[in-house]
Write a protein that holds these residues in place. Sequence first.
Motif, short mmCIF file in Angstrom:
data_model
loop_
_atom_site.label_atom_id
_atom_site.label_comp_id
_atom_site.label_asym_id
_atom_site.label_seq_id
_atom_site.Cartn_x
_atom_site.Cartn_y
_atom_site.Cartn_z
N ASP A 193 0.93 -1.13 -0.07
CA ASP A 193 0.00 -0.04 0.07
C ASP A 193 0.86 1.18 0.02
OD1 ASP A 193 -2.24 -1.57 -0.11
OD2 ASP A 193 -2.64 -1.28 2.12
N ARG A 211 -6.68 12.57 -3.47
CA ARG A 211 -7.30 11.95 -2.78
C ARG A 211 -6.96 10.49 -2.59
NH1 ARG A 211 -11.06 15.94 -4.53
NH2 ARG A 211 -11.95 14.55 -6.07
N ALA A 212 -6.82 9.77 -3.78
CA ALA A 212 -6.45 8.28 -3.65
C ALA A 212 -5.30 8.04 -3.12
CB ALA A 212 -6.31 8.02 -5.43
N GLN A 215 -6.23 8.32 0.57
CA GLN A 215 -6.75 6.91 1.06
C GLN A 215 -5.93 5.57 1.30
OE1 GLN A 215 -9.99 6.80 1.88
NE2 GLN A 215 -9.78 4.58 2.49
N ASP A 218 -4.33 6.14 4.31
CA ASP A 218 -5.01 5.97 5.42
C ASP A 218 -5.35 4.42 5.51
OD1 ASP A 218 -7.17 6.89 7.45
OD2 ASP A 218 -8.33 5.87 6.06
N ASN A 219 -5.42 3.66 4.45
CA ASN A 219 -5.45 2.19 4.61
C ASN A 219 -4.20 1.68 5.14
OD1 ASN A 219 -8.15 2.32 3.61
ND2 ASN A 219 -7.46 2.00 1.43
#
Length: 379
Positions: A193, A211-212, A215, A218-219
């Motif tokens: 990731d 934003r991707a 994300q 964040d993951n």
Amino acid sequence: MWRQAGQLLLNLPVGIAGFVFAVTLLSIGLALSVTVVGLPLLAAGLAGCRALGGAARRRARSVHGSGVSEPPPVCRTRPGITGYAIAHLTDALSWRSALYCVLLLPWGVLSFALTLVCVIAGWPVLPWVVRFESAVDRMLVETLLFPGALSERVRELEDDRGTVVDTAAADLRRIERDLHDGAQARLVALAMDLGMAKERLRETETPEDVRAAAQMVDNAHGEVKLALQELRDLARGIHPAVLTDRGLDAALSSVAARCTVPGGVKVHVELSDGNGAVERPDSAVEGIAYFTVSELLTNISKHAGAGSATVDVWRAGEQLMLLVRDDGKGGAAPYPGSGLAGLAERIRAVDGVFLVESPHGGPTTVTVELPWRTRAARR
């Protein structure tokens, strides 16, 4: 009484046969011990005496009520005739069996004559004579044909060592499996990731790309938290820090708080000595006590259907006592291959005692007795 009298009369023919066999083979084997065939012949004679000793043990159990058990077979460390000879020549029970075969002849003559005289002319005193001779017969068997306390202790220690080695190997496999399937897999996913997020940030051109990437980061953060939690659980399963720092009381209270029994688990720990001073047992015994209670509470949560449970830990002299009760459906037993059987083997490996009382319908009570072995003071 008549069965015992018959066996006493049989001592003479059995003693003659055993004496002739032992003296003949052992004498020839010793005389030829300087040759190639001497030592194997001597070993064969000792093996035959050991077999005759087995027959004597069976007679003593069936007729005289002796509680002597069968010893383990002779342990051969080398293959072939050489290993056979060395195993029997170094086996103490084989030599004691040969001595029994030799002594049985004079004792057989005496017991045969005395029993026969009492049967023919002294039948009023026959019961007392038979009882005395049976006691002597049993004493000879239990003294000469029993493996002995030292041999039994060595065998028990060998079994305990095997149990400890198997338990340690199983724990290592469990740790490796937990690391491979849990934390390691999550860390690999985290690395992937983060790599993808890094590539996305390098190619950022639009707000959607930002934003991707956010994300993905964040993951990855969530994967880090899950991996840390799994590593904490794994470390707690190896040896919890609270047990080392604060002892059994705090560690068992923590286990009880995580137990899913509806009515909760009450824990009472009293480790004071006779003078009121609180001490801690040896660290190995403390760890066994912790994991024993932890596994018992896990079994109660999964299988007992209990509404409540209690854990009592106290010191009784030089013993650490554990008592775990639940009001579940009962029927628990240390069947071979079960978790309770594994606990019993681990506890016996440190000379402990593991007892389960679990009638169908409940309640279930597990009593554990462990040696105290007070830890040495550390500077």
